[in-house]
Each structure stands twice: as structure tokens, then as C-alpha cells.
Design an enzyme around this catalytic site. Structure first.
Site, mmCIF file in Angstrom:
data_model
loop_
_atom_site.group_PDB
_atom_site.id
_atom_site.type_symbol
_atom_site.label_atom_id
_atom_site.label_comp_id
_atom_site.label_asym_id
_atom_site.label_seq_id
_atom_site.Cartn_x
_atom_site.Cartn_y
_atom_site.Cartn_z
ATOM 1 N N LYS A 272 0.838 -1.198 0.000
ATOM 2 C CA LYS A 272 0.000 0.000 0.000
ATOM 3 C C LYS A 272 0.881 1.258 0.000
ATOM 4 C CE LYS A 272 -3.708 -1.916 2.970
ATOM 5 N NZ LYS A 272 -4.928 -1.644 2.209
ATOM 6 N N ARG A 346 -10.320 -11.632 2.796
ATOM 7 C CA ARG A 346 -11.171 -12.743 2.334
ATOM 8 C C ARG A 346 -10.429 -14.071 2.396
ATOM 9 N NH1 ARG A 346 -12.144 -9.710 -3.198
ATOM 10 N NH2 ARG A 346 -11.657 -8.033 -1.733
#
Length: 495
Positions: A272, A346
């Protein structure tokens, strides 16, 4: 610390001037329209100040002033509209409580004046929720921290709640726990330290615990979870399973709560940028909300069993970190093609949901700060929900509106599965497009459920809202505890 609640005293009697005079801080709840202010203690003075400030009681905003008595009582007054939503009432309550923050009151008076019983009940509950949220201190690591306010007593006049605010208190304790844990810095709340904190809490509340560490997860073939965990320098990741069992034997169906507990998210190999990595210690908020909900249900002595599954890990970058185009096998035997390492939530939830659903609960609710797409769709004012039961869609909306933690459901159409087809594995983890990623993430997670439980996925886009949200005064909201308790106790979703 999460159990500290001020003493609550309730009086059905109307507020007298002498009572107001001995309190330094007071919250007055009056009708938003046609309020007879002249009949209130110091009502004429308050009415004149409202007029001078051009403040209308039906504006949905509080008005604060100091009345001319010897105590110099700080008063915040709010107009209660019977047609206002719970969210609007909670927001009004937050403003009324905030007007007293600088005073750091040890006592707080709350008075209902001219409200009908139903209006008084709603308004007092909102104010109580706001008080219990405001007078809880989040972590402070300053060398000279500000001395926290110690609210000891709340005096309520003009309304007596039959249940003594038991549920509001339980929800507040759960929310306070969730916010406190989420606010802890990442060097303080590593997966190992997090687990030890929870295990200490489990001993206090009598929860059974089981920790599936790296070794046990390897034995169970939990390759989706382990793909994320393998980049961490410390092998402290794992799935913590807690169980609450009611004292009396129950024939009611079981509930499972599942939470994403990524204690820090670098994005992994798909690193990121700084702007988006800042605040990623809050990526474990889903697990904190699941834990807070478990605590609230325990406080309320729920008459059904609750399993709580917390996926505790970090998404690190390093020589062992998983990468794009890796193929891993989850605990249910499905192979997954890795498309983006920043879609780690997830991955850890996939194996956790599989283990949770193996226990055959009637209902699974999972919480995760999962996708930016949900923030893009809803902003941070409400959270998204997705479910495998279309009949639950209106129920979810009703629970959000009734709790003040608003949600909006998204669909799970079968044709969205086409986007997750892989040429090399059973399923893609995600796509490289940002289109409807919140729907694709839930579509992916659904593939790891067995035994066909009712399932509600909460994408916590409202987990952090600048300036606070509804009754919560902090950016970190702990969103989900009130919503879930409404689902269970008012909407009776667990049948």
C-alpha cells in the site's frame, strides 16, 4: 475496564428547580415542537437565549448554555421529534453529551420534560448510549495524558426505564471493548498479544477457548489463511475459537460470529502507499466487533450458544510473503489463484468461515473491514451487508434503522461468479478491477460455507467515520454490536 458503568438513578417525578440547582451539568429533553419552556426550571431564561441565538428546537441540533443559578449549571437542551429516526436521536444525544465534555462531570442529570412515554423512552435510551460511549477512554500513550473524566452518577428524572437500561449497558460494554482494541497501536496489538488479551477476558467470562495455531492449521490444510500468515516474522497467527454456553440447557439454534483480525495490513507484496497504509492497525476491527458482540450477549445471559471465531494475523511484506499468481489450497479443498495480496481479508475469512460452518450453526454473522468498494458505494456513514437469504434483506434494513447502526444490503447474483473464474485454479481470490469488489468478496466467501447456514456478511465501511457516528464520539465507531443485538433480540433472526 470495559465493565465500569456509572450508577444510574431514576425518578418518575418531574424535575424541580432545587434539583437542577445542585447539579453542575444537565441534559434536558423537550418536545421539538410546541415545547412549554416557561414551565421548566429557568425556562424563561432558556427560551430567551434560544431566541437570541435563533436556535430552533426542531433543528435536530442541541443548544447549550449556563443558567443563572449559584451553581452556574451547564445545560444542553434538545428537541425530541417523535418522527425522528433512531440514528437522528443518537446523533442529537451525542451532541448534547459533548456539550459537557470540557467540564468532566462526576454527576450528570438527564430530565424528560413534556415528552410522551414512548418519546421519553426512545430519547433517554439514546442519551444513555451516548453517555456510556463518551465517558469511556480509548488508549492514550502521551507522556502526560489528560486525566480522564470519571462519571460516577447519572440521575434521570421524568422517566423510569422498566429494564434499567440493561441492554444499553451491555451494548455499550461490547462497543467500548471493540473500540478500545481497535485503537491499540500495531506494535501493542500483535496477533499473539491480542490472543492473550482475549484469553484473559475468556477466563473472566467463562468462555471455552481453542487456538488453532500455525501447526494445527497446517494439519487442517488451511492454505488460504496460511498464505497470508506466512509473510509474518513471528509465527503468532492463528484462529481463536471462543464458545459461550448458556447456564440452562437450550434447544435454540446456535449462532456463530466470525471476525477478520488483521492486526496490521501492509498490503503484502502489493504494498500500500503511505496514505492508504496509515490506520491499517484498525484492520482487525471486525474481530473486535465479533468479540464485543459476544461480550454483550454474555452480559445479557443469552439463552442460545454462541461460537466466536477470530482470524488473527498480519499481512506483512518479506521474502516469505505470498504473491500474485500463487495457487493455494483452502481447508475445504478448493484451490485459489492469488490475484492481489491486499485482498488478504477474504483469504483468512475463507478458512475461518469453513471451520465455523462445519459446526452447523443456524446463523453465521461475519464482520470485516473488507473492501474500499463498500466505502465507495456507501461512504463511511453506514455499512454494507450481503446475505445468502433474500428474505433477510428487509430484516437487515429494519435492524439497521432500529439500532441506529444503519446498513444497506447488496445483492449476490449468481452471474457475478463468472468474474472469479480462474484458468488455473478452482476460483480467483478477486479481480484487478475495482468494480463491485464488495459483492465479489462476498461471492468468494460464500464458496467456503458448508451445511447451508443462514449467513450475513457485514462489510464495515462505517468502522471509522471522522468526528464520530450516531452516538459514538470517536472516529473509531465499533460499528456492529447494536446492529447485531437488534437482529437477534428484536428481529429474532435466530429461529
Amino acid at each position: 475496564m470495559y465493565s465500569e458503568i456509572p450508577k444510574i438513578r431514576q425518578e418518575a417525578n418531574r424535575l424541580a428547580q432545587k434539583t437542577l440547582d445542585i447539579h453542575a451539568n444537565a441534559i434536558l429533553l423537550v418536545p421539538a415542537k410546541d415545547a412549554d419552556l416557561n414551565s421548566l426550571p429557568y425556562g424563561k431564561e432558556i427560551a430567551q437565549r434560544l431566541l437570541r441565538a435563533s436556535h430552533k428546537l426542531d433543528s435536530g441540533k442541541p443548544f447549550a448554555t449556563e443558567i443563572p443559578n449559584k451553581t452556574g449549571t451547564r445545560v444542553s437542551i434538545g428537541g425530541v421529534d417523535p418522527d425522528s429516526s433512531v440514528f437522528e436521536l443518537l446523533t442529537l444525544a451525542r451532541g448534547m453529551v459533548a456539550a459537557h465534555k470540557s467540564h468532566k462531570p462526576g454527576q450528570l442529570l438527564v430530565a424528560c420534560l413534556g415528552l410522551k412515554p414512548k418519546e421519553a423512552e426512545r430519547a433517554c435510551e439514546a442519551v444513555m448510549a451516548a453517555i456510556l460511549a463518551a465517558h469511556f477512554s480509548l488508549p492514550d500513550y502521551k507522556s502526560k495524558p489528560a486525566k480522564p473524566a470519571k462519571l460516577r452518577d447519572i440521575h434521570i428524572y421524568g422517566h423510569v426505564a422498566s429494564n434499567g437500561y440493561i441492554r444499553t449497558i451491555a451494548e455499550a460494554r461490547g462497543n467500548n471493548l471493540a473500540r478500545y482494541l481497535t485503537a491499540l497501536p500495531p506494535n501493542e496489538l500483535t496477533p499473539g498479544n491480542y490472543r492473550r488479551r482475549i484469553e484473559k477476558l475468556a477466563r473472566e467470562y467463562g468462555w471455552k477457548t481453542e487456538f488453532l495455531d500455525i501447526k494445527k492449521l497446517k494439519a487442517r490444510g488451511a492454505g488460504a489463511f496460511l498464505a497470508v500468515a506466512q509473510g509474518s516474522p513471528e509465527p503468532d497467527a492463528g484462529i481463536l475459537h471462543l464458545r459461550y454456553t448458556p447456564k440452562k440447557k437450550s434447544t435454540k439454534p446456535a449462532l456463530a460470529l466470525v471476525g477478520k483480525g488483521i492486526c496490521f495490513d501492509t498490503g503484502g507484496t502489493n504494498l500500500k502507499p503511505a496514505r492508504h497504509m496509515h490506520g491499517m492497525h484498525e484492520d482487525m476491527e471486525g474481530s473486535a466487533v465479533a468479540l464485543g458482540t459476544l461480550l454483550a450477549l454474555t452480559e445479557l445471559k443469552a439463552d442460545f450458544s454462541v461460537d466466536c471465531w477470530l482470524a488473527l494475523a498480519q499481512n506483512h511484506i518479506g521474502p516469505k510473503a505470498y504473491k500474485q499468481n500463487d495457487v493455494v489450497k483452502a481447508a475445504n479443498g478448493k484451490t485459489i489463484e492469488i490475484i492481489h495480496t491486499d485482498a488478504e481479508g477474504r483469504m483468512v475469512l475463507a478458512d475461518t468461515l469453513y471451520f465455523a460452518s462445519q459446526q452447523k450453526p443456524k446463523l453465521i454473522v461475519d464482520y470485516a473491514t473488507l473492501t474500499g468498494a463498500c466505502v465507495g458505494a456507501l461512504s463511511t456513514r453506514m455499512s454494507g451487508t450481503l446475505t445468502n437469504r433474500e428474505k433477510l434483506v428487509p430484516v437487515l434494513i429494519d435492524a439497521g434503522n432500529a439500532s441506529g447502526e444503519r446498513v444497506w444490503p447488496f445483492p449476490l447474483p449468481k452471474d457475478y461468479e463468472d468474474a472469479l473464474k480462474s484458468d488455473i485454479a478452482d476460483i480467483k481470490q478477486c479481480t484487478l478491477d475495482s468494480d463491485a469488489d464488495h459483492i465479489l468478496a462476498a461471492t468468494f466467501l460464500k464458496k467456503f460455507l458448508v451445511n447451508d447456514p443462514d449467513w450475513v456478511h457485514v462489510d464495515l465501511s462505517a468502522g471509522n467515520h471522522k468526528g464520530g457516528l450516531a452516538h459514538i464520539p470517536t472516529d473509531i465507531t465499533g460499528f456492529g454490536v447494536r446492529f447485531t443485538l437488534n437482529l437477534l433480540m428484536d428481529q429474532k433472526i435466530l429461529r
